[in-house]
Design a protein around this motif. Structure first.
Motif, PDB file in Angstrom:
ATOM      1  N   CYS A  30       3.487   4.417 -16.652  1.00 19.03           N
ATOM      2  CA  CYS A  30       3.079   3.454 -15.881  1.00 19.03           C
ATOM      3  C   CYS A  30       3.764   3.219 -14.668  1.00 19.03           C
ATOM      4  O   CYS A  30       2.915   3.308 -13.308  1.00 19.03           O
ATOM      5  N   ASN A  31       4.972   3.255 -14.591  1.00 11.70           N
ATOM      6  CA  ASN A  31       6.143   3.350 -13.000  1.00 11.70           C
ATOM      7  C   ASN A  31       5.696   4.989 -12.703  1.00 11.70           C
ATOM      8  O   ASN A  31       4.792   4.756 -11.528  1.00 11.70           O
ATOM      9  N   TYR A  32       5.794   5.802 -13.233  1.00 15.77           N
ATOM     10  CA  TYR A  32       5.557   6.854 -12.446  1.00 15.77           C
ATOM     11  C   TYR A  32       4.069   7.319 -11.956  1.00 15.77           C
ATOM     12  O   TYR A  32       3.522   8.070 -10.885  1.00 15.77           O
ATOM     13  N   GLU A  33       3.036   6.872 -13.253  1.00 14.35           N
ATOM     14  CA  GLU A  33       1.644   7.030 -12.674  1.00 14.35           C
ATOM     15  C   GLU A  33       1.639   6.101 -11.221  1.00 14.35           C
ATOM     16  O   GLU A  33       0.998   6.670 -10.017  1.00 14.35           O
ATOM     17  N   VAL A  34       2.261   5.018 -10.643  1.00 14.65           N
ATOM     18  CA  VAL A  34       1.609   4.798  -9.386  1.00 14.65           C
ATOM     19  C   VAL A  34       2.913   5.293  -8.212  1.00 14.65           C
ATOM     20  O   VAL A  34       1.962   5.867  -7.393  1.00 14.65           O
ATOM     21  N   GLN A  60      -1.524  -1.820 -13.223  1.00 15.65           N
ATOM     22  CA  GLN A  60      -0.178  -2.793 -13.675  1.00 15.65           C
ATOM     23  C   GLN A  60       0.669  -3.216 -12.111  1.00 15.65           C
ATOM     24  O   GLN A  60       0.065  -2.751 -11.019  1.00 15.65           O
ATOM     25  N   THR A  61       1.806  -3.501 -11.486  1.00 14.53           N
ATOM     26  CA  THR A  61       2.176  -4.083 -10.083  1.00 14.53           C
ATOM     27  C   THR A  61       2.335  -1.958  -9.379  1.00 14.53           C
ATOM     28  O   THR A  61       3.199  -1.922  -9.844  1.00 14.53           O
ATOM     29  N   GLY A  62       1.997  -2.514  -8.369  1.00 19.33           N
ATOM     30  CA  GLY A  62       2.329  -1.394  -6.765  1.00 19.33           C
ATOM     31  C   GLY A  62       0.369  -0.803  -7.706  1.00 19.33           C
ATOM     32  O   GLY A  62       0.612   0.475  -6.445  1.00 19.33           O
ATOM     33  N   TYR A  63      -0.093  -0.229  -8.079  1.00 20.56           N
ATOM     34  CA  TYR A  63      -0.875   0.208  -8.279  1.00 20.56           C
ATOM     35  C   TYR A  63      -1.764   0.633  -7.110  1.00 20.56           C
ATOM     36  O   TYR A  63      -2.443   1.185  -5.852  1.00 20.56           O
ATOM     37  N   VAL A  64      -2.440  -1.093  -6.683  1.00 20.04           N
ATOM     38  CA  VAL A  64      -3.073  -1.555  -5.604  1.00 20.04           C
ATOM     39  C   VAL A  64      -2.298  -0.848  -4.200  1.00 20.04           C
ATOM     40  O   VAL A  64      -3.485  -0.562  -3.373  1.00 20.04           O
ATOM     41  N   ALA A  65      -1.308  -1.557  -4.241  1.00 15.98           N
ATOM     42  CA  ALA A  65      -0.434  -0.875  -2.899  1.00 15.98           C
ATOM     43  C   ALA A  65      -0.580   0.199  -3.419  1.00 15.98           C
ATOM     44  O   ALA A  65      -0.784   1.720  -1.647  1.00 15.98           O
ATOM     45  N   ALA A  66      -0.226   1.739  -3.895  1.00 19.16           N
ATOM     46  CA  ALA A  66      -0.886   3.251  -4.029  1.00 19.16           C
ATOM     47  C   ALA A  66      -2.253   3.404  -3.474  1.00 19.16           C
ATOM     48  O   ALA A  66      -1.843   4.440  -2.776  1.00 19.16           O
ATOM     49  N   PHE A  67      -3.123   2.833  -4.187  1.00 17.93           N
ATOM     50  CA  PHE A  67      -4.037   3.205  -3.492  1.00 17.93           C
ATOM     51  C   PHE A  67      -4.656   2.425  -1.636  1.00 17.93           C
ATOM     52  O   PHE A  67      -4.770   3.838  -1.494  1.00 17.93           O
ATOM     53  N   LEU A  68      -3.762   1.366  -1.468  1.00 19.74           N
ATOM     54  CA  LEU A  68      -4.073   1.440  -0.265  1.00 19.74           C
ATOM     55  C   LEU A  68      -3.637   2.238   0.736  1.00 19.74           C
ATOM     56  O   LEU A  68      -3.690   3.017   1.616  1.00 19.74           O
ATOM     57  N   ALA A  69      -2.404   2.712   0.100  1.00 23.23           N
ATOM     58  CA  ALA A  69      -1.031   3.920   0.680  1.00 23.23           C
ATOM     59  C   ALA A  69      -1.869   5.665   0.956  1.00 23.23           C
ATOM     60  O   ALA A  69      -1.770   5.761   2.024  1.00 23.23           O
ATOM     61  N   SER A  70      -1.930   5.371   0.128  1.00 23.72           N
ATOM     62  CA  SER A  70      -2.710   7.241  -0.250  1.00 23.72           C
ATOM     63  C   SER A  70      -4.067   7.231   0.152  1.00 23.72           C
ATOM     64  O   SER A  70      -4.807   8.550   0.596  1.00 23.72           O
ATOM     65  N   SER A  71      -4.899   6.531   0.464  1.00 20.64           N
ATOM     66  CA  SER A  71      -6.080   6.079   0.518  1.00 20.64           C
ATOM     67  C   SER A  71      -6.661   6.114   2.610  1.00 20.64           C
ATOM     68  O   SER A  71      -7.749   6.416   3.149  1.00 20.64           O
ATOM     69  N   GLY A  72      -5.613   5.649   2.911  1.00 17.37           N
ATOM     70  CA  GLY A  72      -5.026   5.203   4.255  1.00 17.37           C
ATOM     71  C   GLY A  72      -6.367   3.249   4.666  1.00 17.37           C
ATOM     72  O   GLY A  72      -6.667   3.397   6.027  1.00 17.37           O
ATOM     73  N   TRP A  80      -3.042  -8.289 -11.958  1.00 16.13           N
ATOM     74  CA  TRP A  80      -2.908  -8.125 -13.484  1.00 16.13           C
ATOM     75  C   TRP A  80      -1.076  -8.639 -13.683  1.00 16.13           C
ATOM     76  O   TRP A  80      -0.600  -9.208 -14.524  1.00 16.13           O
ATOM     77  N   GLY A  81      -0.543  -6.989 -13.252  1.00 16.24           N
ATOM     78  CA  GLY A  81       0.406  -6.979 -13.508  1.00 16.24           C
ATOM     79  C   GLY A  81       1.859  -7.500 -12.748  1.00 16.24           C
ATOM     80  O   GLY A  81       2.689  -8.164 -13.249  1.00 16.24           O
ATOM     81  N   ARG A  82       1.019  -8.193 -12.075  1.00 14.79           N
ATOM     82  CA  ARG A  82       1.935  -9.563 -11.015  1.00 14.79           C
ATOM     83  C   ARG A  82       1.697 -10.909 -11.139  1.00 14.79           C
ATOM     84  O   ARG A  82       2.791 -11.264 -11.426  1.00 14.79           O
ATOM     85  N   THR A  83       0.765 -10.995 -11.710  1.00 16.38           N
ATOM     86  CA  THR A  83       0.200 -12.601 -11.869  1.00 16.38           C
ATOM     87  C   THR A  83       0.516 -12.686 -13.460  1.00 16.38           C
ATOM     88  O   THR A  83       0.452 -13.608 -13.955  1.00 16.38           O
ATOM     89  N   GLY A  84       0.444 -11.624 -14.408  1.00 16.77           N
ATOM     90  CA  GLY A  84      -0.029 -11.709 -15.637  1.00 16.77           C
ATOM     91  C   GLY A  84      -1.541 -12.483 -16.297  1.00 16.77           C
ATOM     92  O   GLY A  84      -1.469 -12.962 -17.238  1.00 16.77           O
ATOM     93  N   LEU A  85      -1.913 -12.982 -15.076  1.00 21.57           N
ATOM     94  CA  LEU A  85      -3.323 -13.788 -14.973  1.00 21.57           C
ATOM     95  C   LEU A  85      -4.131 -12.109 -15.547  1.00 21.57           C
ATOM     96  O   LEU A  85      -4.493 -11.755 -15.788  1.00 21.57           O
TER      97      LEU A  85
END
Length: 213
Positions: A76-80, A115-127, A138-143
């Protein structure tokens, strides 16, 4: 200015990250659990849309894996980390469609069961960091996804919204949040009587206009 927030699912709606995700997990497996078969893109597609907890319980469910939880946490962590430098496949017309919608005055956001950080990775790598005003995971809120959709609506001051996703689970979450649902039929799943359907991202602006009218 529009008063509507467009909230997007990520996997199967804006991009397909199955290739780099499989690569990152296989690196961890080769190091930590070398007896496991390597994951394929189809394996990753089969669990897209699940929370990381559900994925950990689904992949290799028939195998006894010592330290399963710890190994899957590493994956999970390395994926991000991996996705920051290995962008998934963006669906055609992604950038031009998001720019057109933003120019029309819609707010854009992402809500994913990741998981936490996945969307940030998407935004960064896709520009694409300049396109979206907010996101939740989900990873950030658990909701639940429905709760996160409503959370993003409320904290950005929107009373009107539309969710765009590719699976029945997305549709159910949208119903929970009390919003209309547009099905991305090119993605990984199906829906039942959605409020709108797109077969490519380029169709989205016209479908939204028809829905709001």
């Amino acid at each position: 200015m529009k008063d509507t927030l467009l909230i997007f699912d990520l996997d199967g709606t804006l991009w397909d990250s199955a290739g780099p995700v499989a690569e990152s997990w296989n690196e961890v497996f080769q190091r930590e659990a070398p007896g496991l078969p390597l994951l394929t893109i189809d394996d990753i597609h089969s669990v897209m849309g699940m929370t990381m907890k559900e994925i950990g319980e689904t992949l290799y469910a028939d195998r006894i894996i010592p330290n399963r939880e710890a190994i899957f946490d590493q994956c999970c962590n390395y994926e991000v980390e991996y996705l920051y430098s290995h962008c998934g496949t963006l669906y055609p017309d992604f950038r031009s469609t998001m720019e057109a919608l933003k120019k029309e005055g819609y707010g854009l956001a992402v809500v994913s069961n990741c998981q936490t950080g996945y969307v940030a990775a998407f935004l960064a790598s896709s520009g694409a960091s300049d396109l979206f005003l907010d996101y939740e995971e989900w990873g950030r809120t658990g909701l639940s996804k429905g709760e996160n959709i409503r959370l993003v609506m409320d904290r950005n001051g929107y009373t009107k919204g539309i969710y765009i996703g590719d699976t029945k689970k997305d549709q159910e979450a949208t119903l929970q949040a009390g919003l209309p649902f547009i099905h991305a039929a090119y993605g990984f799943g199906k829906s039942v009587n959605p409020d709108g359907v797109i077969h490519s991202l380029s169709e989205l602006p016209s479908v939204i206009k028809n829905l709001l009218n």
